[in-house]
Enzyme design. Structure first.
Site, PDB file in Angstrom:
ATOM      1  N   LYS A 244      31.175  33.088  44.333  1.00 48.13           N
ATOM      2  CA  LYS A 244      31.419  33.780  45.499  1.00 48.13           C
ATOM      3  C   LYS A 244      31.120  32.614  46.800  1.00 48.13           C
ATOM      4  CE  LYS A 244      31.751  37.740  43.499  1.00 48.13           C
ATOM      5  NZ  LYS A 244      33.049  38.506  43.230  1.00 48.13           N
TER       6      LYS A 244
ATOM      7  N   LYS B  56      36.476  47.298  32.906  1.00 47.09           N
ATOM      8  CA  LYS B  56      35.200  46.628  32.949  1.00 47.09           C
ATOM      9  C   LYS B  56      34.205  47.246  34.113  1.00 47.09           C
ATOM     10  CE  LYS B  56      34.658  42.504  35.412  1.00 47.09           C
ATOM     11  NZ  LYS B  56      34.633  42.641  36.761  1.00 47.09           N
TER      12      LYS B  56
ATOM     13  N   ASP C  60      29.899  39.603  35.469  1.00 45.51           N
ATOM     14  CA  ASP C  60      31.044  40.072  36.311  1.00 45.51           C
ATOM     15  C   ASP C  60      32.595  39.157  36.130  1.00 45.51           C
ATOM     16  OD1 ASP C  60      31.955  41.631  38.204  1.00 45.51           O
ATOM     17  OD2 ASP C  60      32.047  39.828  39.748  1.00 45.51           O
TER      18      ASP C  60
ATOM     19  N   LYS D  49      47.770  39.415  35.245  1.00 47.95           N
ATOM     20  CA  LYS D  49      48.128  38.400  36.332  1.00 47.95           C
ATOM     21  C   LYS D  49      49.484  37.582  35.868  1.00 47.95           C
ATOM     22  CE  LYS D  49      43.956  37.645  38.730  1.00 47.95           C
ATOM     23  NZ  LYS D  49      44.006  38.250  40.180  1.00 47.95           N
TER      24      LYS D  49
ATOM     25  N   HIS E  73      36.853  37.736  32.580  1.00 44.94           N
ATOM     26  CA  HIS E  73      37.990  37.093  32.960  1.00 44.94           C
ATOM     27  C   HIS E  73      37.996  35.285  32.704  1.00 44.94           C
ATOM     28  CE1 HIS E  73      38.268  40.362  35.355  1.00 44.94           C
ATOM     29  NE2 HIS E  73      37.793  40.053  36.488  1.00 44.94           N
TER      30      HIS E  73
ATOM     31  N   HIS F  65      41.770  42.910  34.314  1.00 45.19           N
ATOM     32  CA  HIS F  65      43.000  42.733  35.066  1.00 45.19           C
ATOM     33  C   HIS F  65      43.579  41.274  34.990  1.00 45.19           C
ATOM     34  CE1 HIS F  65      40.144  41.651  38.479  1.00 45.19           C
ATOM     35  NE2 HIS F  65      41.403  41.035  38.803  1.00 45.19           N
TER      36      HIS F  65
HETATM   37  C1  BG6 Z   1      36.470  41.443  39.604  1.00 44.94           C
HETATM   38  C2  BG6 Z   1      35.125  41.161  39.909  1.00 44.94           C
HETATM   39  O1  BG6 Z   1      36.677  41.910  38.332  1.00 44.94           O
HETATM   40  O2  BG6 Z   1      37.294  40.609  39.906  1.00 44.94           O
HETATM   41  C3  BG6 Z   1      35.196  40.759  41.556  1.00 44.94           C
HETATM   42  O3  BG6 Z   1      34.175  42.439  39.852  1.00 44.94           O
HETATM   43  C4  BG6 Z   1      35.954  39.608  41.704  1.00 44.94           C
HETATM   44  O4  BG6 Z   1      33.654  40.457  41.632  1.00 44.94           O
HETATM   45  C5  BG6 Z   1      37.260  40.247  41.276  1.00 44.94           C
HETATM   46  O5  BG6 Z   1      36.052  39.417  43.119  1.00 44.94           O
HETATM   47  C6  BG6 Z   1      38.403  38.931  41.295  1.00 44.94           C
HETATM   48  O6  BG6 Z   1      39.639  39.493  40.983  1.00 44.94           O
HETATM   49  P1  BG6 Z   1      40.883  38.704  41.833  1.00 44.94           P
HETATM   50  O7  BG6 Z   1      42.108  39.499  41.218  1.00 44.94           O
HETATM   51  O8  BG6 Z   1      40.739  38.815  43.442  1.00 44.94           O
HETATM   52  O9  BG6 Z   1      40.917  37.323  41.401  1.00 44.94           O
END
Ligand code: BG6
Length: 483
Positions: A331, A148, A235, A182, A240, A178
């Site tokens: 954030k 992505k 994002d 998990k 996600h 990703h």
């Molecule tokens: C990424 C985003 O895909 O996922 C980031 O671009 C974000 O902004 C991150 O911080 C969060 O991933 P994780 O695995 O730390 O929850």
């Protein structure tokens, strides 16, 4: 218990963008961990491919440094790293030109799995796909992995899908989210479809609403300018959070197989209703005494990009009709924590009297940190004095319940890369899924632009803008605490 290592076939893995941030932070340390765990075949090779004019030794040193910087201390064993580096090669290549391609071709072996990881800007996907074909290194055993952002709206995602489809079959394209790699995200499917307990209750008759929270404490910091072009909706939500929503809401697939699972996820996305303006809240964190505001981080004092989103979604089908799915991510929130909370309806009739009515049952699936599950149940408070009720958590931390077995659980990237080698697409997004996700988010983003919507400011390290709490309050509900 010892974790079970399932061997994978021999492979050549080429990482385009091999000197980039993602390769250094995640892909290379992840591959090293798989090597450390004994999962890498003896002949397997990892070939970095990037523009930098470096040689094999130079790249190997970069990989060593990346392991020292980003892999856990317990893996930092120079002897092991040396042996891992024997698998590593490098080729300087021009994605848009001819330079380096013959050299790469010379390194690729016939008859082994060939995985091409496009850890580069999406604008290069088409060029890379084309050259892999024209240089004859994309046989039946070839597959490509893309990251992505897969487009920034429906139109660009469609174009990317077309660019790739011109050279590769959908069964060879692995779109990474990703979150799907998990551990606990997969556990969602195990919990839902491996137990008879939950499924009969998993519908609008018994569930009041569902909350999905992905809260981060980090700001956008150094990548503010880049982030400002996308925002939390693109994002995090479009990918996600949407994936989490799909897994929690989908119908049981008849098999745990790629298309069976992805067909069901797609149906969920397609059944999502448009979200009216009053069901979305956007936010930007304010400055603290020592830290800049979102707008300062973004380098634009008038930025209208959100780094927080809360919204109320509905899925129009028999199972979920009328049930709100509240999603939020942001954030610089109070704590780092991702969870899905399934809030059940109250018991239809209280035999204990209104003074003792307790909270409804809640099933919480914690994704990170401290992965686990909690079921909040009502029991009798111990001791004399009549029937007083109290809410208690039936709590299970996976680390405690499974002991050693969780110690060496691969992280999301390791697992997904090994799935690519195995040729298992279950945990990857299909092209139509990504397009459907954009088709839902595009009008929301477009709505903000048309309304000149300005994100609401919120205190850094808080729960986000007050309007987010108000959105639930209006419906006599409240967000779970971010802890
Ligand atoms: C990424 C985003 O895909 O996922 C980031 O671009 C974000 O902004 C991150 O911080 C969060 O991933 P994780 O695995 O730390 O929850």
């Amino acid at each position: 218990m010892v974790s079970r290592i399932i061997p994978v076939e021999d492979f050549d893995l080429v990482i385009f963008g091999g000197t980039g941030d993602l390769a250094r932070r995640k892909i290379l340390p992840g591959l090293y961990r798989r090597f450390f765990a004994g999962q890498m075949p003896d002949e397997a090779r990892i070939i970095g491919a990037a523009r930098s004019d470096m040689d094999q030794m130079g790249f190997r040193e970069m990989v060593r440094e990346a392991i020292f910087e980003f892999a856990d201390k317990k893996y930092q064993d120079n002897k092991k790293i040396d042996r891992f580096l024997d698998h590593i090669d490098y080729v300087a290549i021009d994605a848009r030109g001819e330079a380096g391609w013959e050299a790469l071709k010379g390194k690729m072996r016939a008859d082994v799995v060939k995985a091409y990881y496009f850890s580069v800007a999406p604008s290069l996907f088409g060029d890379l796909a084309k050259r892999l074909q024209s240089f004859g290194i994309a046989d039946d055993k070839a597959r490509i992995v893309v990251e992505k952002p897969f487009g920034r709206d429906l139109e660009t995602a469609r174009q990317l899908n077309k660019d790739l489809a011109a050279y590769f079959d959908e069964t060879q394209i692995y779109r990474i989210d990703h979150y799907l790699g998990k551990e606990t995200v997969q556990n969602l499917m195990a919990v839902r479809f491996g137990n008879i307990l939950f499924e009969p209750l998993w519908n609008s008759q018994y569930i009041d609403h569902i909350q999905i929270t992905v809260a981060e404490t980090v700001g956008v910091g150094g990548r503010g300018e880049y982030y400002d072009k996308s925002g939390a909706m693109r994002d995090m939500v479009q990918n996600h959070l949407m994936q989490l929503l799909c897994l929690i809401a989908m119908e049981p697939p008849n098999k745990f197989e790629p298309d069976a699972v992805r067909d069901e996820k797609l149906k969920v996305i397609r059944a999502l209703q448009p979200v009216p303006a009053h069901h979305i809240v956007r936010g930007q964190y304010d400055a603290t005494a020592d830290e800049p505001s979102y707008r300062e981080d973004a380098g634009d004092p008038r930025s209208r990009t959100e780094c927080f989103v809360a919204l109320r979604a509905e899925i129009a089908n028999w199972r979920w009709s009328g049930i709100p799915f509240y999603l939020r991510t942001g954030k610089k929130l109070r704590a780092r924590g991702s969870e899905i909370a399934v809030v059940f309806k109250e018991a239809p009739h209280s035999i204990f009297g209104p003074q003792d009515a307790k909270s409804p049952n809640v099933l919480v699936i914690r994704l990170q940190p401290d992965e686990g599950m909690t079921l909040q149940v009502t029991i009798k408070e111990p001791g004399p004095g009549g029937m007083r009720l109290v809410d208690v958590p039936l709590d299970m931390s996976f680390a405690e319940a499974l002991g050693d077995e969780v110690e060496d659980v691969p992280d999301a990237y390791e697992r997904l890369i090994m799935d690519v080698i195995r040729g298992n697409q279950t945990l990857f997004m299909r092209g139509d899924e990504v397009e459907a996700a954009w088709a839902w988010t595009d009008p929301l983003i477009q709505g903000w632009i048309e309304r000149h919507d300005v994100p609401k400011p919120y205190d850094a390290y808080s729960d986000g803008p007050d309007d987010s709490a108000m959105m639930l309050h209006r419906e006599h509900r409240r967000w779970r605490e971010i802890r």
